[in-house]
Design an enzyme around this catalytic site. Sequence first.
Site, PDB file in Angstrom:
ATOM      1  N   LYS A  53       0.862  -1.185   0.000  1.00 38.48           N
ATOM      2  CA  LYS A  53       0.000   0.000   0.000  1.00 38.48           C
ATOM      3  C   LYS A  53       0.900   1.237   0.000  1.00 38.48           C
ATOM      4  CE  LYS A  53      -4.187   1.252   2.522  1.00 38.48           C
ATOM      5  NZ  LYS A  53      -3.913   1.904   3.800  1.00 38.48           N
TER       6      LYS A  53
HETATM    7  C1  E4P Z   1      -7.330   2.746   4.273  1.00 35.82           C
HETATM    8  O1  E4P Z   1      -6.826   2.354   3.262  1.00 35.82           O
HETATM    9  C2  E4P Z   1      -7.067   4.114   4.773  1.00 35.82           C
HETATM   10  O2  E4P Z   1      -5.738   4.190   5.202  1.00 35.82           O
HETATM   11  C3  E4P Z   1      -8.018   4.455   5.897  1.00 35.82           C
HETATM   12  O3  E4P Z   1      -9.325   4.055   5.529  1.00 35.82           O
HETATM   13  C4  E4P Z   1      -7.979   5.913   6.264  1.00 35.82           C
HETATM   14  O4  E4P Z   1      -9.008   6.140   7.184  1.00 35.82           O
HETATM   15  P1  E4P Z   1      -9.120   7.473   8.072  1.00 35.82           P
HETATM   16  O5  E4P Z   1      -9.370   8.613   7.170  1.00 35.82           O
HETATM   17  O6  E4P Z   1     -10.271   7.183   9.003  1.00 35.82           O
HETATM   18  O7  E4P Z   1      -7.820   7.594   8.824  1.00 35.82           O
END
Ligand code: E4P
Length: 225
Positions: free
Chosen positions: A87
Amino acid sequence: MELLLDTANIRLIREAVSTYPICGLTTNPSIVSKEKRKDFFPLMREIREILGRNKTLHVQVTRTDCEGILKEAEAIRKNIDEDVYIKTPVSREGLKAIGIMAKDGFNVTATAIYTTIQGELAAMAGAKYLALYYNRMLNLDIDADSVFRSTAQAIAMSGLDCKIVGASFKNIMQVTNVFADGAEAVTVPPELLDQAMANPSIAIAVDNFNKDWKTVYGDKDIAQL
Ligand code: E4P
């Protein structure tokens, strides 16, 4: 449609995997840090064991320079497995790394996407998933539905092997919105799924069905007839 979990909490993952139709799981450095476990790779391997190899596991890099991202990707692959999705935030350096990793056969999930152009560039660079941040866009007064729709349209027209995974959710309506916008996957904190299933109308409906049943069949259930 794919449902992924957005957590690194072992207890919540176990519960959610046995309840919901889960296809995979995403983490990021904030999510992992919340667990306060210094043994990062054993934690990731534990998560992989619960998920099995047929579900996708998306692990986020922490370095921001291309060279550092590539080193972390190698370490993730070596210490977890070759199926893991690396990622990677779509910054300038991140994009460079995404292109190299895709050519080298890594599975890549592009993340921290707030704009259509970030998603389009990452898709062209070879990312298999694009994590678009719905709630964070709304917080910045960005029309999130429009970004999701235009990115979905661009992917569909290009024929690229790439899926939008809606991310950053604060309520369930946001989740259903992105599916309507053309996202093929969503990553959701298990607490939000539990909240949706705790809707009291469900229990009231079931209770009423059973009251009616009892007027004819008494205390016998179907298996006892
Ligand atoms: C997932 O891929 C993201 O990192 C995550 O959903 C971010 O979420 P947040 O905006 O609640 O931190």
